[in-house]
Design a protein around this motif. Structure first.
Motif, PDB file in Angstrom:
ATOM      1  N   VAL A  21       0.839  -1.206   0.000  1.00 30.79           N
ATOM      2  CA  VAL A  21       0.000   0.000   0.000  1.00 30.79           C
ATOM      3  C   VAL A  21       0.869   1.250   0.000  1.00 30.79           C
ATOM      4  O   VAL A  21       0.576   2.243  -0.697  1.00 30.79           O
ATOM      5  CB  VAL A  21      -0.945  -0.027   1.225  1.00 30.79           C
ATOM      6  CG1 VAL A  21      -1.717   1.289   1.338  1.00 30.79           C
ATOM      7  CG2 VAL A  21      -1.917  -1.196   1.119  1.00 30.79           C
ATOM      8  N   LEU A  22       1.972   1.226   0.759  1.00 31.33           N
ATOM      9  CA  LEU A  22       2.869   2.379   0.819  1.00 31.33           C
ATOM     10  C   LEU A  22       3.510   2.660  -0.537  1.00 31.33           C
ATOM     11  O   LEU A  22       3.581   3.825  -0.984  1.00 31.33           O
ATOM     12  CB  LEU A  22       3.942   2.132   1.874  1.00 31.33           C
ATOM     13  CG  LEU A  22       4.994   3.233   2.060  1.00 31.33           C
ATOM     14  CD1 LEU A  22       4.339   4.523   2.522  1.00 31.33           C
ATOM     15  CD2 LEU A  22       6.060   2.797   3.045  1.00 31.33           C
ATOM     16  N   VAL A  23       3.980   1.612  -1.224  1.00 30.17           N
ATOM     17  CA  VAL A  23       4.603   1.807  -2.527  1.00 30.17           C
ATOM     18  C   VAL A  23       3.582   2.307  -3.554  1.00 30.17           C
ATOM     19  O   VAL A  23       3.890   3.185  -4.372  1.00 30.17           O
ATOM     20  CB  VAL A  23       5.261   0.498  -3.000  1.00 30.17           C
ATOM     21  CG1 VAL A  23       5.791   0.637  -4.420  1.00 30.17           C
ATOM     22  CG2 VAL A  23       6.391   0.102  -2.065  1.00 30.17           C
ATOM     23  N   ILE A  24       2.377   1.781  -3.501  1.00 32.45           N
ATOM     24  CA  ILE A  24       1.340   2.249  -4.432  1.00 32.45           C
ATOM     25  C   ILE A  24       1.031   3.723  -4.184  1.00 32.45           C
ATOM     26  O   ILE A  24       0.863   4.511  -5.133  1.00 32.45           O
ATOM     27  CB  ILE A  24       0.073   1.383  -4.280  1.00 32.45           C
ATOM     28  CG1 ILE A  24       0.352  -0.037  -4.796  1.00 32.45           C
ATOM     29  CG2 ILE A  24      -1.082   1.985  -5.047  1.00 32.45           C
ATOM     30  CD1 ILE A  24      -0.781  -0.998  -4.554  1.00 32.45           C
ATOM     31  N   SER A  53       2.243  -1.755 -10.287  1.00 32.31           N
ATOM     32  CA  SER A  53       0.879  -2.300 -10.202  1.00 32.31           C
ATOM     33  C   SER A  53       0.892  -3.823 -10.268  1.00 32.31           C
ATOM     34  O   SER A  53       0.166  -4.496  -9.513  1.00 32.31           O
ATOM     35  CB  SER A  53       0.026  -1.726 -11.338  1.00 32.31           C
ATOM     36  OG  SER A  53       0.031  -0.310 -11.307  1.00 32.31           O
ATOM     37  N   SER A  54       1.720  -4.387 -11.148  1.00 30.57           N
ATOM     38  CA  SER A  54       1.783  -5.845 -11.280  1.00 30.57           C
ATOM     39  C   SER A  54       2.326  -6.486 -10.007  1.00 30.57           C
ATOM     40  O   SER A  54       1.775  -7.481  -9.512  1.00 30.57           O
ATOM     41  CB  SER A  54       2.656  -6.223 -12.476  1.00 30.57           C
ATOM     42  OG  SER A  54       2.182  -5.633 -13.665  1.00 30.57           O
ATOM     43  N   GLY A  79      -0.297  -6.324  -7.216  1.00 32.48           N
ATOM     44  CA  GLY A  79      -1.380  -7.292  -7.392  1.00 32.48           C
ATOM     45  C   GLY A  79      -0.943  -8.714  -7.068  1.00 32.48           C
ATOM     46  O   GLY A  79      -1.668  -9.459  -6.377  1.00 32.48           O
ATOM     47  N   LEU A  80       0.244  -9.103  -7.546  1.00 34.16           N
ATOM     48  CA  LEU A  80       0.734 -10.458  -7.266  1.00 34.16           C
ATOM     49  C   LEU A  80       0.976 -10.671  -5.769  1.00 34.16           C
ATOM     50  O   LEU A  80       0.620 -11.719  -5.216  1.00 34.16           O
ATOM     51  CB  LEU A  80       2.032 -10.701  -8.042  1.00 34.16           C
ATOM     52  CG  LEU A  80       1.900 -10.909  -9.555  1.00 34.16           C
ATOM     53  CD1 LEU A  80       3.276 -10.993 -10.196  1.00 34.16           C
ATOM     54  CD2 LEU A  80       1.103 -12.181  -9.845  1.00 34.16           C
ATOM     55  N   ILE A  81       1.593  -9.695  -5.125  1.00 36.52           N
ATOM     56  CA  ILE A  81       1.896  -9.857  -3.697  1.00 36.52           C
ATOM     57  C   ILE A  81       0.609  -9.846  -2.875  1.00 36.52           C
ATOM     58  O   ILE A  81       0.490 -10.594  -1.888  1.00 36.52           O
ATOM     59  CB  ILE A  81       2.858  -8.746  -3.244  1.00 36.52           C
ATOM     60  CG1 ILE A  81       4.212  -8.958  -3.911  1.00 36.52           C
ATOM     61  CG2 ILE A  81       3.004  -8.719  -1.734  1.00 36.52           C
ATOM     62  CD1 ILE A  81       5.222  -7.888  -3.622  1.00 36.52           C
ATOM     63  N   PHE A  82      -0.372  -9.036  -3.270  1.00 35.43           N
ATOM     64  CA  PHE A  82      -1.653  -9.042  -2.553  1.00 35.43           C
ATOM     65  C   PHE A  82      -2.324 -10.410  -2.659  1.00 35.43           C
ATOM     66  O   PHE A  82      -2.811 -10.961  -1.659  1.00 35.43           O
ATOM     67  CB  PHE A  82      -2.561  -7.947  -3.123  1.00 35.43           C
ATOM     68  CG  PHE A  82      -3.871  -7.832  -2.406  1.00 35.43           C
ATOM     69  CD1 PHE A  82      -3.965  -7.143  -1.197  1.00 35.43           C
ATOM     70  CD2 PHE A  82      -5.021  -8.410  -2.931  1.00 35.43           C
ATOM     71  CE1 PHE A  82      -5.171  -7.037  -0.536  1.00 35.43           C
ATOM     72  CE2 PHE A  82      -6.225  -8.312  -2.274  1.00 35.43           C
ATOM     73  CZ  PHE A  82      -6.314  -7.616  -1.063  1.00 35.43           C
ATOM     74  N   LEU A  83      -2.321 -10.992  -3.861  1.00 28.01           N
ATOM     75  CA  LEU A  83      -2.911 -12.317  -4.039  1.00 28.01           C
ATOM     76  C   LEU A  83      -2.141 -13.374  -3.253  1.00 28.01           C
ATOM     77  O   LEU A  83      -2.737 -14.256  -2.612  1.00 28.01           O
ATOM     78  CB  LEU A  83      -2.928 -12.668  -5.528  1.00 28.01           C
ATOM     79  CG  LEU A  83      -3.484 -14.048  -5.908  1.00 28.01           C
ATOM     80  CD1 LEU A  83      -4.940 -14.166  -5.492  1.00 28.01           C
ATOM     81  CD2 LEU A  83      -3.319 -14.291  -7.412  1.00 28.01           C
ATOM     82  N   GLN A 142       8.184   5.847 -17.995  1.00 27.07           N
ATOM     83  CA  GLN A 142       7.335   6.075 -16.820  1.00 27.07           C
ATOM     84  C   GLN A 142       6.134   5.134 -16.831  1.00 27.07           C
ATOM     85  O   GLN A 142       5.686   4.657 -15.778  1.00 27.07           O
ATOM     86  CB  GLN A 142       6.874   7.530 -16.808  1.00 27.07           C
ATOM     87  CG  GLN A 142       6.198   7.955 -15.511  1.00 27.07           C
ATOM     88  CD  GLN A 142       5.934   9.437 -15.471  1.00 27.07           C
ATOM     89  OE1 GLN A 142       6.055  10.122 -16.474  1.00 27.07           O
ATOM     90  NE2 GLN A 142       5.555   9.941 -14.314  1.00 27.07           N
ATOM     91  N   LYS A 143       5.631   4.824 -17.999  1.00 25.02           N
ATOM     92  CA  LYS A 143       4.525   3.875 -18.106  1.00 25.02           C
ATOM     93  C   LYS A 143       4.961   2.486 -17.653  1.00 25.02           C
ATOM     94  O   LYS A 143       4.202   1.764 -16.972  1.00 25.02           O
ATOM     95  CB  LYS A 143       4.033   3.848 -19.553  1.00 25.02           C
ATOM     96  CG  LYS A 143       2.803   2.974 -19.752  1.00 25.02           C
ATOM     97  CD  LYS A 143       2.335   3.037 -21.195  1.00 25.02           C
ATOM     98  CE  LYS A 143       1.118   2.152 -21.413  1.00 25.02           C
ATOM     99  NZ  LYS A 143       0.658   2.187 -22.829  1.00 25.02           N
ATOM    100  N   LEU A 144       6.194   2.102 -18.007  1.00 27.30           N
ATOM    101  CA  LEU A 144       6.719   0.813 -17.562  1.00 27.30           C
ATOM    102  C   LEU A 144       6.864   0.783 -16.035  1.00 27.30           C
ATOM    103  O   LEU A 144       6.602  -0.243 -15.402  1.00 27.30           O
ATOM    104  CB  LEU A 144       8.069   0.536 -18.226  1.00 27.30           C
ATOM    105  CG  LEU A 144       8.048   0.056 -19.670  1.00 27.30           C
ATOM    106  CD1 LEU A 144       9.466  -0.054 -20.207  1.00 27.30           C
ATOM    107  CD2 LEU A 144       7.343  -1.288 -19.770  1.00 27.30           C
ATOM    108  N   GLN A 145       7.277   1.878 -15.442  1.00 21.42           N
ATOM    109  CA  GLN A 145       7.408   1.935 -13.991  1.00 21.42           C
ATOM    110  C   GLN A 145       6.062   1.716 -13.302  1.00 21.42           C
ATOM    111  O   GLN A 145       5.949   0.927 -12.353  1.00 21.42           O
ATOM    112  CB  GLN A 145       7.996   3.290 -13.576  1.00 21.42           C
ATOM    113  CG  GLN A 145       9.466   3.463 -13.905  1.00 21.42           C
ATOM    114  CD  GLN A 145       9.986   4.813 -13.473  1.00 21.42           C
ATOM    115  OE1 GLN A 145       9.247   5.799 -13.439  1.00 21.42           O
ATOM    116  NE2 GLN A 145      11.272   4.872 -13.151  1.00 21.42           N
TER     117      GLN A 145
END
Length: 425
Positions: free
Chosen positions: A35-38, A72-73, A76-80, A64-67
């Protein structure tokens, strides 16, 4: 029976213990960090949003789009993964350790691979940025100095020269026929950073390397956050690998010491001269030996009925000091030359192994030395023992093995033969 079954139904959740609570705490920490990084990414604090051109650069817009896609990826993976680990931790008879190990390995591989790909993409975008301006360099040399209101590569170069106090893309010699005002150095001739060119004082520093270094510097916060994130996720795997590596190294040296026991010294005198174990026995003259033997026979004739009790009492009264003395080979040579009789060599097999490895069948040497009390050849800290008084301890150890020589120094066979002679009489 049915009532008891209904009153105590099987629960899906397990009873919380230290492993469940610690796993839950670790998963919660990962969620908070995600959450902090997002939040930092959404506010642009870790993104390189500084534009050094009059219009948005195509290269760094895609970078910047790649960053943003990477953050985000990962989130999402770590949350799952955190949800799956939590469910497995609190599930009855769940495989928590296996789940954490599997999830950590998968996430580490994905995150490291994507981070390597992102680094290659950044290098590629910077190279495209550099080539775009180097391609414009021949046109810049033929162009007269005209400040246009429209955005162009030349306008960006003029802006860089004024902002960063530089001149030209790769050198101040990029300007052939004329020198723009933004290149002129306002400092004195004696100050560093300025050089004379075409009768003018211009900035010596080129602009393109300065801009590229600045772009890389602005990406440092993002890379630091990403590396810390990967380190946090892969910490269980790293700790496990380090532990296994330590065990493998320790096992290797332990096995080498077991296989090469003669070459490795497992004692405080490591790397010194080789030492041998010796037991010093008090040497008596003939009169002392005859009187002692006569007194022992008289005592045995008077107290034949209480022989077993005396043996038990003597066993309890045995001194507990270990008489084995480790001496060097030069000391042993002096004893062999100066004593009569010389030291007697004995061989003994090691006792039970004091580790998980099976006992070795190797035979070790030790010596018994008959010597008079007060002899100059007797070491100062040596212990003299009596030939008729056994000691509780008489052994030496080497590494994870020990060698007991009590029965060799004080053999029991003569006692048995003497008892048999008494019984025959």
């Amino acid at each position: 029976m049915a009532a008891e079954t209904e009153s105590s139904p099987k629960t899906v959740l397990t009873k919380p213990d230290s492993l469940v609570w610690s796993s839950t705490a670790v998963v919660t920490f990962h969620l908070i960090f995600c959450v902090l990084v997002i939040a930092l990414t959404a506010t642009g604090l870790i993104l390189n949003d500084r534009n050094l051109e009059c219009e948005a650069s195509v290269e760094f817009a895609s970078w910047q789009k790649l960053q943003i896609t990477l953050v985000s990826s990962w989130a999402g993976l770590i949350f799952l993964a955190c949800i799956l680990v939590l469910l497995e931790c609190w599930r009855r008879n769940g495989h928590t350790i296996k789940m954490i190990a599997g999830v950590t390995c998968v996430l580490t591989v994905i995150m490291v691979s994507s981070l390597i790909y992102l680094h290659k993409a950044e290098t590629k975008e910077i190279q495209h940025f550099r080539e775009r301006y180097l391609t414009f360099l021949p046109h810049m040399r033929r162009t007269k100095y005209v400040r246009n209101a429209t955005c162009s590569l030349l306008t960006n170069v003029y802006s860089w020269q004024t902002q960063f106090q530089c001149c030209g893309l790769e050198s101040h010699q990029d300007w052939n026929s004329f020198i723009p005002d933004s290149c002129l150095c306002n400092r004195g001739r004696s100050e560093s950073g300025c050089v004379e060119f075409k009768h003018s004082l211009v900035y010596e520093k080129p602009c393109l390397p300065t801009v590229i270094d600045l772009l890389k510097t602005h990406n440092y916060p993002f890379w630091i956050i990403m590396i810390v994130w990967v380190s946090i996720v892969s910490s269980p795997l790293a700790i496990t690998c380090l532990t296994l590596a330590g065990l493998i190294i320790w096992s290797f040296f332990f096995c080498m010491s077991w296989l090469m026991e003669d070459q490795i010294v497992w004692c405080k005198t490591c790397w010194r001269k080789k030492r041998v174990p010796v037991v010093f026995i008090r040497k008596e003259n003939n009169n002392q030996a005859l009187s002692r033997k006569q007194s022992s026979r008289d005592a045995s004739g008077e107290h034949t009925n209480t022989e077993q009790e005396e043996e038990e009492q003597n066993t309890e009264d045995k001194p507990g000091v270990n008489p084995v003395k480790m001496i060097t080979l030069p000391q042993l040579s002096r004893l062999q030359e100066g004593l009569d009789p010389p030291p007697v060599l004995h061989r003994v097999q090691n006792g039970p192994c004091m580790c998980i490895l099976p006992p070795s069948t190797k035979i070790k040497d030790f010596y018994t030395v008959w010597i008079e009390e007060g002899s100059p050849l007797l070491p100062g800290d040596a212990i003299l023992v009596d030939a008729h008084i056994p000691m509780k301890n008489c052994f030496w150890d080497k590494g994870h093995r020990y060698y007991d020589v009590n029965d060799i120094v004080w053999p029991k066979e003569p006692e048995k033969s003497e008892k048999s002679e008494k019984s025959e009489v």
